[in-house]
Design a protein around this motif. Structure first.
Motif, PDB file in Angstrom:
ATOM      1  N   LYS A  35      61.751  33.690   0.080  1.00 36.73           N
ATOM      2  CA  LYS A  35      59.918  32.684   0.940  1.00 36.73           C
ATOM      3  C   LYS A  35      59.829  31.490   1.380  1.00 36.73           C
ATOM      4  O   LYS A  35      59.347  31.467   1.286  1.00 36.73           O
ATOM      5  CB  LYS A  35      59.875  32.962  -1.095  1.00 36.73           C
ATOM      6  N   ARG A  36      60.297  32.243   2.462  1.00 39.01           N
ATOM      7  CA  ARG A  36      60.079  32.309   3.932  1.00 39.01           C
ATOM      8  C   ARG A  36      60.354  32.716   4.797  1.00 39.01           C
ATOM      9  O   ARG A  36      61.098  34.377   4.717  1.00 39.01           O
ATOM     10  CB  ARG A  36      60.669  30.550   4.097  1.00 39.01           C
ATOM     11  N   ALA A  37      60.301  32.656   6.639  1.00 36.19           N
ATOM     12  CA  ALA A  37      60.508  33.157   7.589  1.00 36.19           C
ATOM     13  C   ALA A  37      62.209  33.207   7.895  1.00 36.19           C
ATOM     14  O   ALA A  37      62.772  31.971   7.323  1.00 36.19           O
ATOM     15  CB  ALA A  37      59.803  32.405   8.756  1.00 36.19           C
ATOM     16  N   GLU A  38      62.514  34.702   7.902  1.00 39.27           N
ATOM     17  CA  GLU A  38      64.119  34.603   8.158  1.00 39.27           C
ATOM     18  C   GLU A  38      63.937  35.874   9.236  1.00 39.27           C
ATOM     19  O   GLU A  38      63.794  36.419   9.572  1.00 39.27           O
ATOM     20  CB  GLU A  38      64.537  35.219   6.736  1.00 39.27           C
ATOM     21  N   ASN A  39      65.759  35.478   9.523  1.00 46.63           N
ATOM     22  CA  ASN A  39      65.743  36.513  10.883  1.00 46.63           C
ATOM     23  C   ASN A  39      66.996  37.627   9.960  1.00 46.63           C
ATOM     24  O   ASN A  39      68.046  37.087   9.878  1.00 46.63           O
ATOM     25  CB  ASN A  39      66.338  35.685  11.800  1.00 46.63           C
ATOM     26  N   ILE A  40      65.721  38.922   8.743  1.00 44.54           N
ATOM     27  CA  ILE A  40      66.969  39.964   8.735  1.00 44.54           C
ATOM     28  C   ILE A  40      67.856  40.692   9.921  1.00 44.54           C
ATOM     29  O   ILE A  40      66.218  42.045   9.890  1.00 44.54           O
ATOM     30  CB  ILE A  40      66.089  40.120   7.762  1.00 44.54           C
ATOM     31  N   ALA A  41      68.494  40.609  10.109  1.00 42.12           N
ATOM     32  CA  ALA A  41      68.659  41.593  11.416  1.00 42.12           C
ATOM     33  C   ALA A  41      69.136  42.494  11.016  1.00 42.12           C
ATOM     34  O   ALA A  41      70.848  43.240  11.149  1.00 42.12           O
ATOM     35  CB  ALA A  41      69.821  41.089  12.183  1.00 42.12           C
ATOM     36  N   ILE A  42      68.391  44.092  10.609  1.00 37.93           N
ATOM     37  CA  ILE A  42      68.701  45.296  10.363  1.00 37.93           C
ATOM     38  C   ILE A  42      68.121  46.369  10.309  1.00 37.93           C
ATOM     39  O   ILE A  42      66.735  45.881  10.301  1.00 37.93           O
ATOM     40  CB  ILE A  42      69.364  45.406   8.664  1.00 37.93           C
ATOM     41  N   PHE A  76      63.628  41.737   2.413  1.00 36.36           N
ATOM     42  CA  PHE A  76      64.620  41.485   2.582  1.00 36.36           C
ATOM     43  C   PHE A  76      66.205  41.795   2.865  1.00 36.36           C
ATOM     44  O   PHE A  76      66.496  43.400   3.294  1.00 36.36           O
ATOM     45  CB  PHE A  76      64.630  41.161   1.090  1.00 36.36           C
ATOM     46  N   PHE A  77      67.303  41.680   2.809  1.00 38.69           N
ATOM     47  CA  PHE A  77      68.479  42.005   3.533  1.00 38.69           C
ATOM     48  C   PHE A  77      69.006  43.605   2.471  1.00 38.69           C
ATOM     49  O   PHE A  77      69.105  43.156   1.224  1.00 38.69           O
ATOM     50  CB  PHE A  77      69.610  41.127   3.286  1.00 38.69           C
ATOM     51  N   MET A  78      69.371  43.922   3.077  1.00 37.21           N
ATOM     52  CA  MET A  78      70.074  44.933   2.392  1.00 37.21           C
ATOM     53  C   MET A  78      71.181  45.876   3.808  1.00 37.21           C
ATOM     54  O   MET A  78      71.022  46.275   4.676  1.00 37.21           O
ATOM     55  CB  MET A  78      69.176  46.454   2.151  1.00 37.21           C
ATOM     56  N   ASN A  79      72.238  46.595   3.234  1.00 36.16           N
ATOM     57  CA  ASN A  79      72.616  47.226   4.209  1.00 36.16           C
ATOM     58  C   ASN A  79      73.918  47.849   3.251  1.00 36.16           C
ATOM     59  O   ASN A  79      74.080  47.544   2.410  1.00 36.16           O
ATOM     60  CB  ASN A  79      73.910  46.315   5.010  1.00 36.16           C
ATOM     61  N   ALA A  80      74.056  49.105   3.679  1.00 31.22           N
ATOM     62  CA  ALA A  80      74.300  50.062   3.178  1.00 31.22           C
ATOM     63  C   ALA A  80      75.899  50.580   4.738  1.00 31.22           C
ATOM     64  O   ALA A  80      75.218  51.136   5.291  1.00 31.22           O
ATOM     65  CB  ALA A  80      73.741  51.194   3.012  1.00 31.22           C
ATOM     66  N   VAL A  81      76.928  51.409   3.423  1.00 30.13           N
ATOM     67  CA  VAL A  81      78.163  51.149   4.960  1.00 30.13           C
ATOM     68  C   VAL A  81      79.200  51.697   3.947  1.00 30.13           C
ATOM     69  O   VAL A  81      79.751  51.322   2.759  1.00 30.13           O
ATOM     70  CB  VAL A  81      78.937  49.967   5.673  1.00 30.13           C
ATOM     71  N   GLU A  82      80.387  52.855   4.946  1.00 31.00           N
ATOM     72  CA  GLU A  82      81.242  53.549   3.728  1.00 31.00           C
ATOM     73  C   GLU A  82      82.566  52.560   4.913  1.00 31.00           C
ATOM     74  O   GLU A  82      82.028  53.475   6.067  1.00 31.00           O
ATOM     75  CB  GLU A  82      81.171  54.272   3.843  1.00 31.00           C
ATOM     76  N   ILE A  83      83.028  51.898   4.321  1.00 28.42           N
ATOM     77  CA  ILE A  83      84.276  51.204   5.327  1.00 28.42           C
ATOM     78  C   ILE A  83      85.784  51.806   4.396  1.00 28.42           C
ATOM     79  O   ILE A  83      86.043  51.923   4.116  1.00 28.42           O
ATOM     80  CB  ILE A  83      84.220  50.210   5.273  1.00 28.42           C
ATOM     81  N   MET A  84      86.659  52.425   5.677  1.00 28.13           N
ATOM     82  CA  MET A  84      87.889  53.074   5.085  1.00 28.13           C
ATOM     83  C   MET A  84      87.886  53.479   3.282  1.00 28.13           C
ATOM     84  O   MET A  84      88.675  53.585   2.449  1.00 28.13           O
ATOM     85  CB  MET A  84      87.995  52.086   4.754  1.00 28.13           C
ATOM     86  N   GLY A  85      86.591  54.642   3.292  1.00 27.41           N
ATOM     87  CA  GLY A  85      86.636  55.599   2.043  1.00 27.41           C
ATOM     88  C   GLY A  85      85.530  55.061   1.664  1.00 27.41           C
ATOM     89  O   GLY A  85      85.913  55.465  -0.412  1.00 27.41           O
ATOM     90  N   ILE A  86      85.601  53.254   1.626  1.00 24.29           N
ATOM     91  CA  ILE A  86      85.453  52.577   0.301  1.00 24.29           C
ATOM     92  C   ILE A  86      83.410  52.809   0.072  1.00 24.29           C
ATOM     93  O   ILE A  86      83.075  51.499   0.807  1.00 24.29           O
ATOM     94  CB  ILE A  86      85.101  51.470  -0.074  1.00 24.29           C
ATOM     95  N   PRO A  87      82.619  53.498  -0.140  1.00 25.28           N
ATOM     96  CA  PRO A  87      80.773  53.494   0.816  1.00 25.28           C
ATOM     97  C   PRO A  87      80.192  51.925  -0.672  1.00 25.28           C
ATOM     98  O   PRO A  87      80.734  51.982  -1.368  1.00 25.28           O
ATOM     99  CB  PRO A  87      80.223  54.327  -0.784  1.00 25.28           C
ATOM    100  N   SER A  88      80.070  51.302   0.443  1.00 26.24           N
ATOM    101  CA  SER A  88      78.930  49.901  -0.549  1.00 26.24           C
ATOM    102  C   SER A  88      77.281  50.251  -0.275  1.00 26.24           C
ATOM    103  O   SER A  88      77.255  50.618   0.669  1.00 26.24           O
ATOM    104  CB  SER A  88      79.844  49.018   0.061  1.00 26.24           C
TER     105      SER A  88
END
Ligand SMILES: Cc1cc2nc3c(=O)[nH]c(=O)nc-3n(C[C@H](O)[C@H](O)[C@H](O)COP(=O)(O)OP(=O)(O)OC[C@H]3O[C@@H](n4cnc5c(N)ncnc54)[C@H](O)[C@@H]3O)c2cc1C
Lengths: 438, 151
Positions: A298-305, A331-343
């Motif tokens: 609920k404020r201004a934010e730098n969400i770098a995605i 809002f912040f969100m990220n999807a990534v698969e690192i070393m075989g673990i999707p997250s």
């Protein structure tokens, strides 16, 4: 040169804006500027390129024909160094002036370099160009130079400073190239900004399983170079690591060096209103450079995605072309698969979690499956999913639309959670609402 | 313009839509082979079921598709003319950003040799999507937009 629409930045936000302007205004001149010398590419793919999973031709985010098809002009190798909002013009390092009717600043972020002393001289930021073997990894050019350096010098070991998302992606790419990896992180765990303790542990175990070394609660106190190449790192706790490759990935910050600070206000990035307009008239900002509404904080934010850069770019473009359109926040969100673990992680989970939040978790001790939903006042505010990430977007929808899940709480963490368990009204809206076009 | 509508009151959860979808998008196009040897296959339509209540849901091909916005590789795109959202298998890198943002939860992981996102392509080479065509109960209906307004 003069353009009706001038866009600084040839990436997610800039191109999304250019596309939306063209949809609304088929004639106005659109000029996109970039300091880089590529037509365009997808920034998040640079670690895939480094690892050799994607080649240069596959790096295009929009095809090279895109500019001609949409009648968009592009000037590469054009670094903007100053601007004058009164005269409505910007100026490049080569001294070229570009004037505009509407301007979009979509200049993204630049890597932060911690003030680490380098033997025989100044700080990292000044010495980096003089010494071989120290890289940041935020542009395709960075990735190309780094790849060449690794290949040419038969580098076998990489040290990555900063175990955030970019640091881990960089480390994974090095691992795939056959290097051993060492991760140095100031916090007491990796991915501390986006994961909770449990999720960090699962990832740490995976890295160690791949023979990666992790140094948490630690940093580099001094960098030693010899004959113009990095040679040794001295850590805060006194440990020493011999290496010819250091990748600094401690974060990025909004790229605002060239803005007219008298008229364009900043706070955690360029401040924008609901229409993505800055405090200067006719000047808009979008993407990693902007600070805009975070609906959870609920404020201004730098969400770098990436997804928000695209969305903000589109809203900015529409307003620039004269169609009033409001940005609903993100809002912040990220999807990534690192070393075989999707997250997937999103919202206020992990470190951002408030003390009185309700937390539901599900884990499978034997594998890397972990799920967690954070709830505040009957609304989902955060999510972490590891291993099994299917249908994560349903949660994103619940967060975004602030849906009251009070009556379905017991189902929320179930592995088979789906649309069918959703609150009746919201489900109706999703399922029997809009049909699909054929 | 025709659209697919979900009629949950007619769905009996038979999952024929899933089966036809999976066979249609298999390499072999043969039911036994598709299910027993092409192990990376997943149906692009999903039947959800609790007790006697069920419905089938597939990509809604949204106007401002969040999956297209979120796609970091440019693989996901919406055709400007047809409005169909498709994923380019060559470009997809399996980052799962699309799965992260799809509010319908209808994008899946296809875990073959190369891990990629898998979603409904509306069977563009057919007269009618196979899930609609083979639903025995008309629980998935292809209809002109106006008809919805009447119902
Ligand atoms: C390695 C890596 C991996 C990432 N992975 C993901 C991910 O998986 N998911 C995700 O959501 N996000 C990811 N991100 C973040 C994502 O890349 C950014 O959010 C996104 O690129 C922001 O887009 P943007 O258009 O705002 O800025 P940028 O992509 O940073 O583009 C800025 C543009 O402005 C130009 N420019 C800058 N300054 C000037 C100047 N002075 N003059 C002229 N031109 C200028 C640049 O050349 C460039 O064209 C990743 C980032 C990195 C570095």
């Amino acid at each position: 040169m003069k353009a009706d629409y001038l866009i600084i930045g040839n990436s997610a936000a800039g191109l999304s804006a250019a596309e939306s302007i063209r949809l609304l205004d088929s004639h106005g001149s659109i000029l996109v500027l970039t300091e880089e010398n590529f037509k365009n590419y997808s920034k998040p793919l640079i670690t895939y390129y480094l690892a050799g999973k994607v080649n240069l031709d596959q790096m295009y985010y929009r095809s090279p024909a895109f500019y001609a098809q949409k009648n968009i002009m592009l000037c590469t190798d054009t670094c903007i160094v100053g601007m004058n909002t009164e005269k409505k013009e910007v100026i490049s390092a080569q001294g070229r002036k570009f004037s505009y009717n509407k301007l979009l600043i979509a200049s993204g972020g630049i890597p932060v370099l911690p003030p680490i002393p380098v033997s025989g001289g100044g700080l990292l930021k000044d010495e980096m160009k003089k010494i071989e073997g120290i890289y940041t990894l935020t542009t395709l050019e960075d990735a190309r130079r780094l790849k060449k350096y690794i290949e040419k010098n038969h580098i076998r070991k990489a040290v990555v400073l900063g175990a955030g998302l970019i640091g881990l992606k960089a480390a994974e790419a090095c691992l795939e190239l056959g290097l051993t990896i060492h991760l140095i992180e100031l916090s007491d765990r990796i991915l501390a900004a986006t994961f909770d303790h449990k999720a960090s542990k699962i990832m740490e175990a995976r890295i160690e399983q791949k023979q990666g070394r992790i140094y948490t609660s630690n940093t580099i106190k001094q960098i030693k170079a010899s004959q113009g190449t990095v040679e040794k790192l001295i850590l805060a706790d006194g440990k020493q690591i011999d290496t010819n490759l250091l990748i600094a990935a401690v974060g990025v910050r909004p790229h605002t060096a060239f803005i007219d600070a008298g008229t364009i206000e900043t706070e955690r990035g360029i401040i924008v209103d609901k229409h993505m307009q800055t405090t200067a008239e006719h000047v808009y900002a979008a993407g990693d450079v902007a600070s805009s509404t975070d609906i959870l904080k609920k404020r201004a934010e730098n969400i770098a995605i990436w997804p928000l850069a695209v969305m903000q770019g589109r809203v900015a473009g529409m307003n620039m072309a004269g169609k009033r359109q409001e940005y609903g926040g993100g809002f912040f969100m990220n999807a990534v698969e690192i070393m075989g673990i999707p997250s997937i992680s999103m919202g206020l989970s992990g470190p951002q979690e408030s003390k009185d939040a309700e937390v539901l978790t599900q884990e499978d001790g034997s594998s890397s499956i972990y799920r967690k939903v954070v709830i505040e006042k009957n609304r989902i505010v955060g999510l972490i999913m590891l291993g099994h990430i299917e249908r994560a977007g349903i949660y994103a929808g619940l967060i975004k639309n602030r849906i009251d899940i009070g009556n379905i709480k017991e189902n929320i963490i179930r592995e088979d959670f789906g649309l069918i368990q959703l609150p009746a009204d919201y489900k109706k809206h999703l399922v029997v609402g809009e049909g699909i076009e054929v | 313009m025709k659209k697919i509508y979900i009629k949950e009151e007619y769905c009996i959860g038979c999952r024929l839509c899933e089966i036809y979808c999976q066979v249609k998008h298999s390499k072999s196009k043969k039911i036994i082979k598709a299910f027993k040897t092409e192990l990376d296959m997943v149906p692009m339509v999903t039947v959800e079921e609790i007790g006697h209540h069920s419905f089938a849901v597939q990509c809604r091909h949204c106007p401002d598709a969040p999956c297209v916005d979120a796609c970091i590789s440019g693989a996901m795109s919406k055709n400007e003319k047809s409005g169909v959202v498709t994923c380019d298998d060559q470009k997809c890198v399996g980052c799962w950003s699309c799965i992260m943002v799809c509010p319908y939860g209808v994008i899946k992981r296809k875990l073959g040799e190369k891990k990629i996102a898998s979603k409904c392509d509306l069977c563009q080479d057919e007269l009618e999507p196979v899930c609609v065509k083979n639903c025995p109960n008309e629980a998935l209906v292809l209809a002109e937009e106006e008809e919805k307004d009447e119902s």
